[in-house]
Design a protein around this motif. Structure first.
Motif, PDB file in Angstrom:
ATOM      1  N   ASN A 255       0.989  -1.232   0.086  1.00  0.00           N
ATOM      2  CA  ASN A 255      -0.058  -0.134  -0.001  1.00  0.00           C
ATOM      3  C   ASN A 255       0.455   1.225  -0.427  1.00  0.00           C
ATOM      4  N   GLY A 256       1.246   2.086  -0.739  1.00  0.00           N
ATOM      5  CA  GLY A 256       1.883   3.325  -0.650  1.00  0.00           C
ATOM      6  C   GLY A 256       2.195   3.684  -2.809  1.00  0.00           C
ATOM      7  N   ALA A 257       3.848   3.201  -3.002  1.00  0.00           N
ATOM      8  CA  ALA A 257       4.406   3.955  -4.315  1.00  0.00           C
ATOM      9  C   ALA A 257       5.559   3.320  -3.785  1.00  0.00           C
ATOM     10  N   LEU A 258       5.966   2.524  -4.953  1.00  0.00           N
ATOM     11  CA  LEU A 258       7.390   2.307  -5.142  1.00  0.00           C
ATOM     12  C   LEU A 258       8.122   3.181  -6.433  1.00  0.00           C
ATOM     13  N   SER A 259       8.207   4.608  -7.025  1.00  0.00           N
ATOM     14  CA  SER A 259       8.298   4.724  -7.884  1.00  0.00           C
ATOM     15  C   SER A 259       9.387   5.457  -8.394  1.00  0.00           C
ATOM     16  N   VAL A 260       9.019   6.289 -10.018  1.00  0.00           N
ATOM     17  CA  VAL A 260      10.611   6.989 -10.180  1.00  0.00           C
ATOM     18  C   VAL A 260       9.862   8.097 -10.339  1.00  0.00           C
ATOM     19  N   ASN A 261      10.238   9.548  -9.918  1.00  0.00           N
ATOM     20  CA  ASN A 261       9.433  11.046  -9.964  1.00  0.00           C
ATOM     21  C   ASN A 261       9.922  11.503 -10.899  1.00  0.00           C
ATOM     22  N   PHE A 262      11.766  11.329 -11.746  1.00  0.00           N
ATOM     23  CA  PHE A 262      12.132  12.319 -12.095  1.00  0.00           C
ATOM     24  C   PHE A 262      12.843  11.693 -12.593  1.00  0.00           C
ATOM     25  N   GLY A 263      12.982  10.662 -13.281  1.00  0.00           N
ATOM     26  CA  GLY A 263      13.851   9.549 -14.518  1.00  0.00           C
ATOM     27  C   GLY A 263      14.780  10.152 -15.879  1.00  0.00           C
ATOM     28  N   GLY A 264      13.284  10.577 -16.389  1.00  0.00           N
ATOM     29  CA  GLY A 264      13.810  11.710 -17.843  1.00  0.00           C
ATOM     30  C   GLY A 264      14.451  10.110 -18.509  1.00  0.00           C
ATOM     31  N   LEU A 265      14.313  10.985 -19.577  1.00  0.00           N
ATOM     32  CA  LEU A 265      16.352  10.240 -20.506  1.00  0.00           C
ATOM     33  C   LEU A 265      17.362   9.339 -19.872  1.00  0.00           C
ATOM     34  N   ALA A 266      16.996   9.817 -18.062  1.00  0.00           N
ATOM     35  CA  ALA A 266      18.657   8.806 -18.221  1.00  0.00           C
ATOM     36  C   ALA A 266      18.666   7.473 -17.216  1.00  0.00           C
ATOM     37  N   ILE A 267      19.653   6.593 -18.227  1.00  0.00           N
ATOM     38  CA  ILE A 267      19.033   5.060 -18.065  1.00  0.00           C
ATOM     39  C   ILE A 267      19.751   4.674 -17.090  1.00  0.00           C
ATOM     40  N   ARG A 268      18.000   4.252 -16.621  1.00  0.00           N
ATOM     41  CA  ARG A 268      17.977   3.777 -15.246  1.00  0.00           C
ATOM     42  C   ARG A 268      17.726   2.188 -14.474  1.00  0.00           C
ATOM     43  N   PRO A 269      18.833   2.051 -14.464  1.00  0.00           N
ATOM     44  CA  PRO A 269      18.827   0.350 -13.784  1.00  0.00           C
ATOM     45  C   PRO A 269      17.637  -0.012 -12.834  1.00  0.00           C
ATOM     46  N   SER A 270      15.980   0.819 -12.781  1.00  0.00           N
ATOM     47  CA  SER A 270      16.232   0.690 -11.259  1.00  0.00           C
ATOM     48  C   SER A 270      14.716  -0.267 -11.887  1.00  0.00           C
ATOM     49  N   GLN A 271      15.221  -1.757 -11.316  1.00  0.00           N
ATOM     50  CA  GLN A 271      13.675  -2.614 -12.009  1.00  0.00           C
ATOM     51  C   GLN A 271      12.925  -2.846 -10.316  1.00  0.00           C
ATOM     52  N   MET A 272      12.093  -3.651 -10.496  1.00  0.00           N
ATOM     53  CA  MET A 272      10.683  -4.561  -9.827  1.00  0.00           C
ATOM     54  C   MET A 272      10.181  -5.849 -10.499  1.00  0.00           C
ATOM     55  N   SER A 273      10.134  -6.135  -9.235  1.00  0.00           N
ATOM     56  CA  SER A 273       8.996  -7.284  -9.897  1.00  0.00           C
ATOM     57  C   SER A 273       8.605  -8.230  -8.757  1.00  0.00           C
ATOM     58  N   ASN A 274       7.469  -9.590  -9.119  1.00  0.00           N
ATOM     59  CA  ASN A 274       7.115  -9.971  -8.592  1.00  0.00           C
ATOM     60  C   ASN A 274       6.630  -9.491  -6.440  1.00  0.00           C
ATOM     61  N   LEU A 275       5.342  -8.075  -7.220  1.00  0.00           N
ATOM     62  CA  LEU A 275       4.421  -7.999  -6.407  1.00  0.00           C
ATOM     63  C   LEU A 275       3.343  -7.122  -6.648  1.00  0.00           C
ATOM     64  N   THR A 276       2.491  -6.953  -5.573  1.00  0.00           N
ATOM     65  CA  THR A 276       1.805  -6.056  -6.136  1.00  0.00           C
ATOM     66  C   THR A 276       1.322  -5.068  -5.415  1.00  0.00           C
ATOM     67  N   ILE A 277       1.089  -3.954  -6.009  1.00  0.00           N
ATOM     68  CA  ILE A 277       0.566  -2.327  -5.372  1.00  0.00           C
ATOM     69  C   ILE A 277      -0.119  -1.836  -5.332  1.00  0.00           C
ATOM     70  N   ASN A 278      -0.706  -1.556  -5.309  1.00  0.00           N
ATOM     71  CA  ASN A 278      -2.332  -0.335  -4.440  1.00  0.00           C
ATOM     72  C   ASN A 278      -2.092   0.785  -4.436  1.00  0.00           C
ATOM     73  N   PRO A 279      -2.083   1.635  -5.620  1.00  0.00           N
ATOM     74  CA  PRO A 279      -1.207   2.748  -5.585  1.00  0.00           C
ATOM     75  C   PRO A 279      -1.586   4.200  -4.937  1.00  0.00           C
ATOM     76  N   ILE A 280      -0.915   4.690  -3.775  1.00  0.00           N
ATOM     77  CA  ILE A 280      -1.014   5.789  -2.617  1.00  0.00           C
ATOM     78  C   ILE A 280      -0.502   6.533  -2.923  1.00  0.00           C
ATOM     79  N   GLN A 281       0.481   7.312  -4.092  1.00  0.00           N
ATOM     80  CA  GLN A 281       1.783   8.467  -4.076  1.00  0.00           C
ATOM     81  C   GLN A 281       1.344   9.868  -4.214  1.00  0.00           C
ATOM     82  N   ALA A 282       1.738  10.305  -2.773  1.00  0.00           N
ATOM     83  CA  ALA A 282       1.410  11.988  -2.545  1.00  0.00           C
ATOM     84  C   ALA A 282       1.884  12.359  -3.679  1.00  0.00           C
ATOM     85  N   GLY A 283       1.383  13.683  -4.800  1.00  0.00           N
ATOM     86  CA  GLY A 283       1.173  14.840  -5.740  1.00  0.00           C
ATOM     87  C   GLY A 283       1.146  13.718  -6.786  1.00  0.00           C
ATOM     88  N   VAL A 284       0.339  12.362  -6.595  1.00  0.00           N
ATOM     89  CA  VAL A 284      -0.165  11.910  -7.854  1.00  0.00           C
ATOM     90  C   VAL A 284      -1.870  11.590  -7.860  1.00  0.00           C
TER      91      VAL A 284
END
Length: 700
Positions: A128-157
């Motif tokens: 319950n919440g957010a595991l997010s990438v907020n300002f990645g843009g064009l940067a090549i970003r190895p930020s990976q996520m797998s094997n879970l459920t997200i009930n999205p609750i994110q400040a500012g979204v």
């Protein structure tokens, strides 16, 4: 909608797949639903077997402590792994307006961070919440996520949404999102040039397109809501917004998609929009299409994952499946093999593991699990046994400066390699070829066609290589599957190239040579090589989603070659530049769907390529949904028209005349992002082909 009702909805949306049919080659068939109830909480084990920079959470821990760990400064090399034990984390009653680090998971996934659930399936870990990438843009970003459920609750979204705004290596696998997924900034900003910019009075405005990113892969996942992108479409007199230009969806289920980019590719995805890819029309105005949809994925083999079962860690190695549509999350023995952790040698940088220790373990028949960090090698990691698993935690790096980094022998067909980088020596400006670069950074198979199995393909998932080697990938085996990878020259910027070292040093000449038959690429980014970037010699190759950038800074003589094709970037007297993809004239069967290639030249080079793709024209060779463009960028004053990159491509395929080249003059439109010269914000020129050879329009 409460969390319980969201999980119930997901149970209807997501089904496990009866893999017995799929493995034998017949279409995958729906079976037992998942996510029918909240997960059972499981305590973390007393000992962590994985070593440094691997953290295991369980649901008894305070949310504030978990957020503090997730938000902590990464180690020096940025590489780390977080695991969540089965259970529910955070308070589902919280809203974005009341979300804090004390009541829900609220953390950005840092570059180099990998997050995964330790359940058998995504429904066993609920965030319950957010595991997010907020300002990645064009940067090549190895930020990976797998094997879970997200009930999205994110400040500012907005309520029910989460932001994953990033590029290229930020893969989502087996992720169950109970709401919307934003893939570009929630609040869009229009480009500054609502009519063509004046390159003299508005040079900065030409290059200001907010919210641009360069795609990622989401596979075997669910978004119950909508995937929400920016609207990058240039219309008559109106510049588009920024957005995520190209995303690869595979074997997913989504509630919908909206936005516009260069090419969105949906392969075997439930809820995918209709295939509409093709050029627009000037008069009467008709908007271009950017959607490529393939009803069923011809072959998939998911990356292995770690899970915790009855007090033991296990690694699940999925089998290959064929003719697939929609997600599959089972771990029964028909879908693959559960391997005990004891069958793996666990390498760590703290112990000083190197090529000798890892190769000794592989020679004994062990699988290999790489802990986070960088391993400097003096010899390649060599896989010799069939069906070996080599898997990384925390996006580790294997780096070999003067030799190949990874070699899979003919005897090791069916091996599964996942979640690590196989890098090589970087380019140096003073390198004039004194020490030759490795001939190939990754070698799959010693000789063409000596090994390979359709039912058990050698598979590389989330395996990237950034190197100055002469060639990066050499694929000789038959039946090889690449799923998500960054194949890139490690002189990404092109800084330091001169007309002397460009030709004398062997670095980054080519990206890949494919000699094997039945080789499949899915969701691949391949960029910045000096010569022909991909040579495809094998039969029955299938490529679904291929993104490319041509060299960034090609050196040229000043003043003699200002406004002229540089002599160092000509394949021959009749061919400027080099093709991105060259399909051998001997090939009779090859299929490509979803292709993007850009020029992004920042040094004043007037660089054109005669043909982006060269291919034989045969009934068995089909190309669908092709895009090329010239990305805007500033150039040094006095070398090109002030403020805008020039050059590009004269022909998208062979000599078809479909061009996206900015001339060496400011012209009436100043090489700015404006319709009809460009249909996507941030490009000086774009071009699209629906099908080559052209055929009657139909929808996949």
């Amino acid at each position: 909608m409460t969390l319980k009702s969201k999980l119930a909805y997901a149970a209807v949306t997501v089904t496990c797949v009866a893999s017995a049919a799929a493995v034998t080659g017949s279409p995958a068939t729906a079976a037992t639903p998942r996510c029918a109830a909240a997960p059972k909480q499981v305590a973390r084990p007393a000992t962590d077997p994985f070593g440094a920079d691997v953290t295991i959470f369980d649901a008894s821990m305070p949310v504030s402590a978990i957020n503090a760990a997730l938000r902590a400064t990464p180690p020096a090399d940025g590489k780390r792994q977080f695991f969540f034990m089965p259970g529910t984390y955070g308070d589902s009653s919280v809203t974005p307006a009341t979300a804090t680090t004390d009541n829900v998971i609220q953390a950005e996934v840092a570059s180099g961070t990998v997050i995964a659930g330790l359940g058998a399936g995504p429904c066993d870990v609920v965030i319950n919440g957010a595991l997010s990438v907020n300002f990645g843009g064009l940067a090549i970003r190895p930020s990976q996520m797998s094997n879970l459920t997200i009930n999205p609750i994110q400040a500012g979204v907005p309520a029910g949404g989460m932001l994953w705004y990033t590029s290229q290596t930020a893969t989502l696998r087996r992720v169950n999102i109970l709401g919307d997924l934003y893939v570009s900034p929630v609040t869009q900003s229009a480009g500054q040039c609502q009519t063509p910019c004046d390159p003299v009075t508005q040079p900065a405005a030409i290059n200001f397109v907010p919210g641009v990113a360069n795609g990622f892969v989401i596979t075997n996942s669910v978004v119950t809501g909508t995937v929400i992108n920016g609207d990058g479409l240039n219309r008559p007199g109106v510049e588009g917004n920024g957005g995520n230009s190209d995303i690869y969806f595979q074997q997913d289920s989504i509630g919908g998609y909206r936005g516009f980019g260069s090419d969105m590719v949906f392969n075997g995805t439930l809820g995918a929009p209709r295939d509409d890819f093709g050029p627009g029309r000037v008069s009467p105005y008709t908007a271009p299409g950017h959607i490529t949809t393939i009803a069923r994925a011809s072959v998939v083999r998911e990356a292995p994952w770690i899970y915790y079962d009855h007090g033991k860690f296990k690694i699940f190695k999925p089998s290959a499946r064929f003719d697939v549509r929609g997600p599959s999350w089972g771990v029964d023995d028909r879908q693959g093999d559960s391997l005990p952790l004891s069958s793996f040698y666990i390498a760590t940088t703290a112990r000083g593991d190197n090529a000798a220790t890892m190769n000794a373990a592989l020679a004994r028949g062990k699988n290999l699990l790489l802990g986070p960090g960088t391993y400097v090698l003096d010899a390649p990691i060599t896989v010799t046994h069939r069906d070996t698993v080599v898997m990384g935690l925390g996006d580790p790096i294997l780096r070999a400066d003067n030799t190949s980094t990874l070699v899979v022998k003919d005897s090791a067909a069916g091996s599964v390699l996942a979640k690590f980088n196989a890098d090589g020596r970087p380019f140096a400006a003073d390198d004039l070829g004194q020490v030759p670069f490795a001939a190939n950074q990754i070698v799959i198979g010693e000789k063409p066609h000596r090994s390979g199995s359709k039912s058990d393909p050698t598979t590389l998932s989330d395996v990237s290589s950034i190197s100055g080697s002469t060639n990066l990938y050499l694929i000789n085996q038959d039946h090889v599957l690449l799923n998500q990878g960054q194949i890139q020259s490690n002189n990404n910027s092109g800084d330091g190239y001169t007309t002397t070292n460009w030709t004398r040093a062997s670095s980054s000449s080519t990206g890949a040579v494919v000699n094997g038959d039945h080789v499949t690429w899915q969701g691949i980014w391949l960029e910045h090589f000096k010569k022909t970037q991909i040579t495809w010699n094998g039969e029955y190759g299938t490529v679904t989603f291929l993104q490319n950038e041509r060299p960034l800074t090609v050196p040229f003589d000043i003043p003699g070659e200002v406004g002229k094709q540089p002599h160092v970037w000509k394949m021959n007297a009749h061919f400027d530049g080099y093709p991105v993809l060259a399909v051998s004239p001997r090939v009779d069967h090859f299929a490509l769907s979803g292709f993007q290639s850009w020029s992004r030249l920042g040094n004043g080079c007037y660089c054109n390529v005669t043909s982006v793709i060269t291919t034989p024209v045969k009934p068995g060779v089909t190309l669908h949904a092709l895009f090329t463009g010239e990305i805007l960028g500033s150039t040094p004053a006095g070398t090109t028209p002030t403020g805008a990159t020039v050059g590009g491509a004269f022909n998208l395929v062979n000599s078809d005349g479909v061009s996206a080249s900015v001339p060496f003059s400011t012209g009436p439109w100043g090489a700015t992002s404006a319709w009809p010269y460009s249909d996507v914000a941030g490009h000086g020129a774009t071009a699209r082909i629906r099908d080559f050879p052209d055929r009657p329009r139909h929808h996949h």
